[in-house]
Design a protein around this motif. Structure first.
Motif, short mmCIF file in Angstrom:
data_model
loop_
_atom_site.label_atom_id
_atom_site.label_comp_id
_atom_site.label_asym_id
_atom_site.label_seq_id
_atom_site.Cartn_x
_atom_site.Cartn_y
_atom_site.Cartn_z
N LYS A 238 0.83 -1.21 0.00
CA LYS A 238 0.00 0.00 0.00
C LYS A 238 0.86 1.26 0.00
O LYS A 238 0.55 2.24 -0.70
N ALA A 239 1.95 1.26 0.78
CA ALA A 239 2.85 2.41 0.81
C ALA A 239 3.48 2.62 -0.56
O ALA A 239 3.63 3.76 -1.03
N ARG A 240 3.88 1.54 -1.19
CA ARG A 240 4.47 1.65 -2.53
C ARG A 240 3.45 2.18 -3.53
O ARG A 240 3.77 3.04 -4.36
N ALA A 241 2.21 1.71 -3.44
CA ALA A 241 1.17 2.18 -4.36
C ALA A 241 0.89 3.67 -4.15
O ALA A 241 0.72 4.43 -5.12
N LEU A 244 3.87 5.68 -5.67
CA LEU A 244 3.87 5.71 -7.13
C LEU A 244 2.72 6.52 -7.70
O LEU A 244 2.75 6.93 -8.87
N SER A 245 1.69 6.78 -6.89
CA SER A 245 0.53 7.54 -7.38
C SER A 245 0.75 9.05 -7.34
O SER A 245 -0.06 9.80 -7.87
N LEU A 261 -7.38 7.11 -6.76
CA LEU A 261 -6.31 7.10 -7.76
C LEU A 261 -5.23 6.09 -7.41
O LEU A 261 -4.43 5.72 -8.26
N VAL A 262 -5.18 5.69 -6.15
CA VAL A 262 -4.26 4.62 -5.74
C VAL A 262 -4.86 3.28 -6.13
O VAL A 262 -4.19 2.40 -6.67
N GLU A 263 -6.14 3.14 -5.84
CA GLU A 263 -6.87 1.92 -6.15
C GLU A 263 -8.35 2.26 -6.26
O GLU A 263 -8.86 3.03 -5.43
N TYR A 309 2.94 16.25 -1.55
CA TYR A 309 4.03 16.68 -2.41
C TYR A 309 5.29 15.87 -2.10
O TYR A 309 5.52 15.49 -0.94
N MET A 310 6.10 15.65 -3.11
CA MET A 310 7.42 15.07 -2.87
C MET A 310 8.30 16.10 -2.18
O MET A 310 8.24 17.30 -2.49
#
Length: 431
Positions: A238-241, A244-245, A261-263, A309-310
Motif C-alpha cells: 500500500k505504501a508503494r502504491a 507511485l501515485s 487514484l491509488v486503487e 508533495y514530494m
C-alpha cells in the motif's frame, strides 16, 4: 564541497553552553552523515562514529542500561583507543536501528562528558518503537536536501549576490532583465536537479542531465527498498502504491489526495497509515486544507483533506517519463507543468520551516497555498506561465476577507490589482 546551512545550525548548537545531545532527523541521502563528519573534523580533536546499520552488534551496549558510564566503558571495549571527553564528538548514526540508544540519549546528556549527535533516516518511524523518549534531554534539528539558496551557492553564487536579488523583493521592484533570466534559468535547473547532495555535486561537476536522472532514479529505488524493508508487512504494498501515485495525484486540476487514484474504491481507512509511513520516512510533505482562509491556520485546518508533495522536486521529475527534464528547462511540460511548479514552491516553503496549507471551496475555487506574512493570512498562487490574471485571488480578496495575495510566476515583478503582487517564482525562497 557543498556548503550547507546545517553547518551553521551545528555551530550554534555547539556554542550553546547548555546544549544537550542533538538528534538530526532527515530522509536518506540528504547529507546528514557527511555534514556531521565534516563538522567534527573542524571542531573536535576526536570523532567516534557508531553506525547501527553497519555494525548492529553495537545495539547490545544500549540494551537495558540507564548508566552513561557503562555505555562509555563498553564502547571503549568495542573501540580500543577511543577517548570520551570534552574534545570528543560521539556520533550515533542510523540510530533508528537501535531504539534503546534513543532512550539512552537522556543519560548521555545528563553525563555530559562529551558531545553527542544522533542521526537517522527513518526516525519518524522508529520513534514509535522507543520505550521512553528522552523528552527535555535532547535538542532537535531537521535536515533536508539542498534548498534553492544552497543550490545557488553550489553554482558559484555568494551570499552578497543573493542579498542583491532579495533587495528587489523587499523594495517591490523589477529585477534587471539579465539578472532575472539568470535566476530563472538556475531555478528551472533546480527543479530538474533537486537538492540531493550527490545529484547536485554531479550536476555542478559536469552538467550531465542523464547522469542526474540516473542518480535520482537510484535514490527512488532505495526509497522503494526502504518501503519493502521497513514498512510493516500490511503496509508494504500500500505504501508503494501511494508513493507511485503521487505524479498522477498532482497532474489533476484539484490536487487533493484521492485514494481512488491509488486503487478503485480506495479509502483513508485502507491507505491512511501507508501515507503516514511515507511522511514519517521523510519522503513526502502534507499540505492541509483550510476550512476558512484566515489565521490561525492550524486551528482552521482539516487534517482529513490534504495534498501530497514530494520533498525533493528533482525526484518528482525523475518519476515522470524520459524527456521531462528537457521539457521543464524549455518551459513546456503539458499537464505536469503546473504540478511541478506547485511542488517546488511547497518544497521551498517546507524547507523554510513553513507548515503547508491550501484553501478550496466547492471545487470551484482553490488557492495553492496560504502563508503568514507580516502578520496576515496571505494567499499564494503558483503559475507556470507569465499570465498576470488572478481570478481566484481576486475572488478571495473580494468575497472571503483575504487582505493580500502573492502570485508566483516566471515573469518579473509587477502587480495584478491593488492587493496582489506578482513575483518571480524564484523569490519564493524569500517569503
Amino acid at each position: 564541497m557543498l556548503q550547507r546551512k546545517m553547518t551553521r545550525r551545528l555551530t550554534r548548537w555547539k556554542d550553546d553552553p547548555n546544549h544537550k545531545s542533538l538528534i538530526i532527523k532527515g530522509a536518506r541521502q540528504v547529507g546528514k552523515t557527511f555534514i556531521v563528519e565534516d563538522f567534527a573534523q573542524h571542531n573536535y580533536a576526536r570523532f567516534v562514529r557508531v553506525n547501527f546499520e553497519e555494525n548492529p552488534e553495537f545495539a547490545a551496549i544500549f540494551q537495558g542500561t540507564r548508566n552513561a558510564a557503562d555505555i562509555y566503558s563498553q564502547l571503549s571495549l568495542y573501540l580500543p583507543g577511543a577517548r570520551f571527553d570534552k574534545g570528543t564528538l560521539l556520533f550515533l548514526d542510523e540510530i533508528q536501528s537501535c531504539p534503546d540508544a534513543i532512550t539512552a540519549l537522556k543519560f548521555l546528556s545528563i553525563d555530559g562528558r562529551c558531545d553527542v549527535i544522533a542521526s537517522g533516516s527513518l526516525l519518524g518511524i522508529s520513534y514509535k518503537e522507543v520505550s521512553s523518549f528522552p523528552v527535555g534531554y535532547v535538542d532537535h534539528a531537521e535536515m533536508y536536501s539542498l534548498d534553492f539558496e544552497e543550490f545557488l551557492w553550489a553554482n558559484g553564487f555568494g551570499e552578497s549576490q543573493i542579498e542583491y536579488v532579495k533587495g528587489f523583493c523587499e523594495r517591490h521592484e523589477q529585477v534587471p532583465q539579465a539578472v532575472h533570466q539568470r535566476m530563472l534559468d538556475l531555478f528551472r535547473k533546480y527543479i530538474v536537479v533537486g537538492g540531493m547532495p550527490e545529484v547536485v555535486a554531479s550536476f555542478v561537476a559536469d552538467a550531465d542531465f542523464s547522469r542526474v536522472l540516473q542518480l535520482q532514479r537510484d535514490i527512488l529505488a532505495e526509497y522503494q527498498n526502504d518501503i519493502a524493508k521497513y514498512a510493516p508487512s500490511a503496509e508494504k504494498a500500500k505504501a508503494r502504491a501511494c508513493f507511485l501515485s503521487i505524479p498522477k495525484q498532482l497532474a489533476r486540476d484539484y490536487k487533493k489526495f484521492t485514494y481512488s487514484l491509488v486503487e478503485p474504491r480506495g479509502s483513508a481507512r485502507k491507505y491512511g497509515g501507508s501515507l503516514q509511513w511515507l511522511y514519517d520516512a521523510g519522503i513526502v510533505n502534507f499540505c492541509y486544507k483550510l476550512d476558512a482562509p484566515e489565521l490561525p491556520f492550524e486551528g482552521n485546518a482539516d487534517n482529513a483533506k490534504f495534498k501530497v508533495y514530494m520533498r525533493d522536486t528533482g525526484l518528482l521529475v525523475a518519476m515522470l517519463e524520459d524527456g521531462s527534464q528537457k521539457d521543464i528547462i524549455e518551459g513546456n511540460l503539458g499537464i505536469y507543468k503546473g504540478a511541478v511548479y506547485e511542488n517546488i514552491v511547497a518544497d521551498i516553503f517546507a524547507k523554510n520551516g513553513k507548515a503547508l496549507y491550501y484553501y478550496e471551496k466547492n471545487n470551484s475555487l482553490e488557492m495553492d497555498f496560504f502563508i503568514r506574512r507580516e502578520g496576515a493570512a496571505t494567499a499564494v498562487e503558483v503559475k507556470s506561465s507569465q499570465n498576470r490574471k488572478a481570478k481566484s485571488m481576486d475572488s478571495l480578496i473580494a468575497n472571503h476577507g483575504v487582505r493580500r495575495g502573492i502570485k508566483l510566476a516566471p515573469g518579473n515583478y509587477g502587480t495584478a490589482g491593488s492587493k496582489v503582487e506578482v513575483m518571480p517564482i524564484y523569490m519564493a525562497m524569500f517569503l
